[in-house]
Scaffold this active site. Structure first.
Site, PDB file in Angstrom:
ATOM      1  N   TYR A 128       0.836  -1.198   0.000  1.00 43.95           N
ATOM      2  CA  TYR A 128       0.000   0.000   0.000  1.00 43.95           C
ATOM      3  C   TYR A 128       0.871   1.248   0.000  1.00 43.95           C
ATOM      4  CZ  TYR A 128      -3.115   3.665   1.719  1.00 43.95           C
ATOM      5  OH  TYR A 128      -3.802   4.843   1.872  1.00 43.95           O
ATOM      6  N   ASN A 136      -4.593   8.994  10.121  1.00 40.76           N
ATOM      7  CA  ASN A 136      -5.944   8.448  10.286  1.00 40.76           C
ATOM      8  C   ASN A 136      -6.969   9.583  10.178  1.00 40.76           C
ATOM      9  OD1 ASN A 136      -5.516   5.467  11.386  1.00 40.76           O
ATOM     10  ND2 ASN A 136      -3.996   6.780  12.366  1.00 40.76           N
TER      11      ASN A 136
END
Length: 368
Positions: free
Chosen positions: A103, A132
Site C-alpha cells: 500500500y 488516520n
C-alpha cells in the site's frame, strides 16, 4: 471553476462534495470506480482542478494496490498530456508511505507521478500524506479504527483493543476538507507536500474511554466537554454512527403529588439542566443554597417565584409565564419557592451550576 473529484463516493469525497456545493461559481464533476475511462476523459477535458481522491486501501490481492493507486494516477496524467492541459492536481496520500508495505509503495509511486507532472509542466500540485482520518460517512472496518469502534459501540458490539497505549495521529474530516479547498484560491508556491493544520495525538485508551462516556451519557446524563477540540469532533463522529432506531432515548424522572422532575443533562464543569412540571395551586421549594445557584425559566403556564434573604423579612416576588420568557436567578443565601398560580400545568426549566450530589445537596429548608 470546474472541479473534478475522483473516488467521488468515498468518505473524504462525500464531505468535500457537500462543502463545494455551497460555494458559488464551482461546478463539480464526479468520477467513481463504476464509471468508464471514456467518461473520465470527457471530464478531464473540461476540468480546471482535480481532487484525486480515488485509491485502493484493502484489496483482496496486492496487485490491486498498484492498479488502483499507481496505474490510475498515470491514466489521469496521460489524459492531461494528451490534451496539453496543465491544471493543478491535489492527491490524497498516506503517512504510511515509507513503511515498506505494498500500500505504501503504491502511494509513493502515485506521488512520484504527480511530482513529475508538476515539474514537467510547471503547474502547482499538492500532496497530502494523511494520517488516520475520521468523521461522518466513514466506513467501519475500512477507513479508521474510530469508524469501526463508533459503529460497534452504538450497536452494543464489543471492540478489540490490543494496546491501549498505542498513540495515533488523527485528523478530522472537516479540517481535511478545509485544507483541500483553500488550494482552489490561495496563491500557489513551489511546495508540493502539505499537512492538515490540526492534528490530534490520542492513545487508543483515550479514544475508547471517550466513546464509552458518550454511550453511557444516555444513562448517567453526564456528557464530557464537547464544546471544542478533539472531544467535539469525536462526539459528532460518534453520533453519525447511531442506528436510525436509536436517535432518541428515554429519561427517568421522579413523580409525586406535586408534579414531575427530570434531569436532562449533566456536564463535567458547567452544572446540569432539568425540567419539572407543577400542578395548579402547588408550591415547590422553600429552601436556600449556600453556594449552589440556579436559573428558573417557566416555559409553560403561570408562576409566582418568591425569594427572601434568610436574615430579612422582605419577600421579593416575580410573576412569570410561558408567553413572556424571563429567567429568574436563585441567589445563594435566599430561600425561594415557585407556585403554579395558573389553571394549567406549569413547566419549569432549571439550570444549576453544579451536578446534584445526594451526599452534599447544599439544600436547606426554610419557608419563604
Amino acid at each position: 471553476m470546474k472541479v473534478l473529484i475522483t473516488g467521488s463516493n468515498g468518505f473524504i469525497a462525500k464531505n468535500l462534495r457537500v462543502t463545494l456545493k455551497k460555494m458559488p461559481q464551482i461546478e463539480i464533476f464526479l468520477y467513481d470506480k463504476e464509471d468508464s475511462l471514456e467518461y473520465l476523459e470527457s471530464l478531464i477535458k473540461e476540468a480546471d482542478f482535480i481532487f484525486h481522491l480515488a485509491g485502493v486501501n484493502r484489496p483482496k490481492k496486492s496487485d490491486e494496490f498498484y492498479e488502483g493507486n499507481v496505474n490510475f494516477t498515470q491514466i489521469i496524467v496521460d489524459i492531461l498530456k494528451k490534451y496539453n492541459k496543465k491544471i493543478p492536481i491535489l492527491l490524497s496520500s498516506s503517512t504510511q508511505v515509507g513503511n515498506g508495505s505494498d500500500y505504501a509503495k503504491s502511494k509513493e509511486e502515485a506521488e512520484n507521478i504527480i511530482q513529475k507532472y508538476s515539474i514537467d509542466n510547471d503547474v502547482p500540485c499538492f500532496i497530502y500524506r494523511l494520517p488516520n482520518v475520521f468523521g461522518k460517512w466513514s466506513k467501519p472496518n475500512y477507513n479508521s479504527v474510530i469508524a469501526t469502534w463508533c459503529y460497534n459501540i452504538t450497536r452494543d458490539i464489543d471492540i478489540e483493543v490490543n494496546n491501549r497505549d498505542t498513540l495515533l495521529k488523527l485528523v478530522y474530516i472537516g479540517d481535511v476538507v478545509h485544507a483541500f479547498i483553500r488550494h482552489l484560491y490561495l496563491n500557489q508556491s513551489k511546495e508540493i507536500f502539505y499537512e492538515v493544520d490540526v492534528v490530534y495525538e490520542k492513545t487508543l485508551g483515550e479514544i475508547e474511554k471517550l466513546l464509552y462516556m458518550f454511550k453511557e451519557s444516555r444513562e448517567n446524563l453526564l456528557i464530557p466537554n464537547i464544546a471544542k477540540g478533539f472531544e467535539r469532533v469525536l462526539y459528532a463522529t460518534y453520533l453519525s454512527f447511531l442506528p436510525k432506531d436509536r436517535f432518541s432515548y428515554k429519561l427517568n424522572g421522579h413523580e409525586d403529588a406535586r408534579g414531575t422532575f427530570y434531569e436532562i443533562l449533566k456536564t463535567l464543569d458547567s452544572g446540569q439542566l432539568g425540567i419539572s412540571t407543577t400542578k395548579p395551586g402547588v408550591t415547590r421549594g422553600n429552601h436556600y443554597h449556600n453556594t449552589k445557584n440556579e436559573k428558573f425559566l417557566v416555559i409553560k403556564g403561570e408562576a409566582l417565584i418568591e425569594l427572601r434573604d434568610i436574615f430579612s423579612k422582605e419577600i421579593i416576588q416575580y410573576h412569570v409565564n410561558g408567553n413572556d420568557l424571563e429567567i429568574v436567578e436563585m441567589i445563594p443565601g435566599y430561600t425561594h419557592n415557585i407556585s403554579n398560580i395558573g389553571n394549567e400545568e406549569m413547566v419549569l426549566l432549571i439550570w444549576a451550576n453544579e451536578n446534584y450530589d445526594p451526599k452534599k445537596p447544599d439544600t436547606n429548608y426554610i419557608e419563604v
